[in-house]
Design an enzyme around this catalytic site. Sequence first.
Site, mmCIF file in Angstrom:
data_model
loop_
_atom_site.group_PDB
_atom_site.id
_atom_site.type_symbol
_atom_site.label_atom_id
_atom_site.label_comp_id
_atom_site.label_asym_id
_atom_site.label_seq_id
_atom_site.Cartn_x
_atom_site.Cartn_y
_atom_site.Cartn_z
ATOM 1 N N ARG A 127 -8.101 16.162 -31.315
ATOM 2 C CA ARG A 127 -7.780 17.572 -31.029
ATOM 3 C C ARG A 127 -6.269 17.759 -30.971
ATOM 4 O O ARG A 127 -5.556 16.978 -30.341
ATOM 5 C CB ARG A 127 -8.353 18.005 -29.663
ATOM 6 C CG ARG A 127 -9.832 17.968 -29.583
ATOM 7 C CD ARG A 127 -10.366 18.858 -28.491
ATOM 8 N NE ARG A 127 -9.835 18.576 -27.160
ATOM 9 C CZ ARG A 127 -10.436 18.950 -26.046
ATOM 10 N NH1 ARG A 127 -11.588 19.601 -26.099
ATOM 11 N NH2 ARG A 127 -9.910 18.686 -24.873
ATOM 12 N N ARG A 167 -9.671 9.816 -16.964
ATOM 13 C CA ARG A 167 -10.656 10.826 -16.546
ATOM 14 C C ARG A 167 -12.068 10.273 -16.595
ATOM 15 O O ARG A 167 -12.901 10.586 -15.745
ATOM 16 C CB ARG A 167 -10.562 12.058 -17.459
ATOM 17 C CG ARG A 167 -9.608 13.129 -16.941
ATOM 18 C CD ARG A 167 -8.975 13.917 -18.055
ATOM 19 N NE ARG A 167 -9.925 14.725 -18.808
ATOM 20 C CZ ARG A 167 -9.722 15.116 -20.071
ATOM 21 N NH1 ARG A 167 -8.627 14.770 -20.703
ATOM 22 N NH2 ARG A 167 -10.629 15.853 -20.684
#
Length: 211
Positions: A127, A167
């Site tokens: 991305r 994360r």
Amino acid sequence: MIIVLFGKPGAGKGTQAPLLAAALGVPTLATGDELRAAIRAGSPLGLEAKSYMDRGDLVPDSVILGIIKQALSEQRNAGGVLLDGVVRTVPQAEGLDKVVVELGKKVEAVLAFDIDDEEIVRRLASRTVCESCQTPYTGREPGTACDKCGGTLIRRKDDEPEAIRNRLEVYDRQTAPVLDWYRSHGTKVAVIDAVGPVQDVTARALGVLAS
Ligand SMILES: [Zn+2]
């Protein structure tokens, strides 16, 4: 029918939640939305939540659960609900359990959208976003030009492999004990493989709920 949703970062929970809700004909109930609505409405719990936020403090679980309890007892949620982001820790799972028992309801199932960690790293690292107009792109290299404005595409810091692995680790550390808690309390916990076309993943989740 109360269903609790979990999703590994990058596994597409945000995409799946509205699709599942539409297929099941029930609303999605998200903590952030309910909190904002309670504050807007100026309800006692909303005001209490706001006083914490104004001081820069976290709103305690007891206040959040009070707001969730109120929402669950409303007519719009009487036919069932998908809870999104309401439970992240074991104490929150315990608190929610008390609330639903008080309302004469129960958590029917827990769905966790899961995907291989390295697949997530690949997905998110592909991305980029235009640093000028914020248009998101997939599969474009950082440093190339935005189709819309000619600005430079950059990779968000959050999407750097190191940040993603971090994360994922936080998610595992928080979520694994919650899923275990539900399993040990007799709630159906289904880990849904979130790899593949969006509609296939939705079908998998619906299949698990029907079984
Ligand atoms: Zn642009």
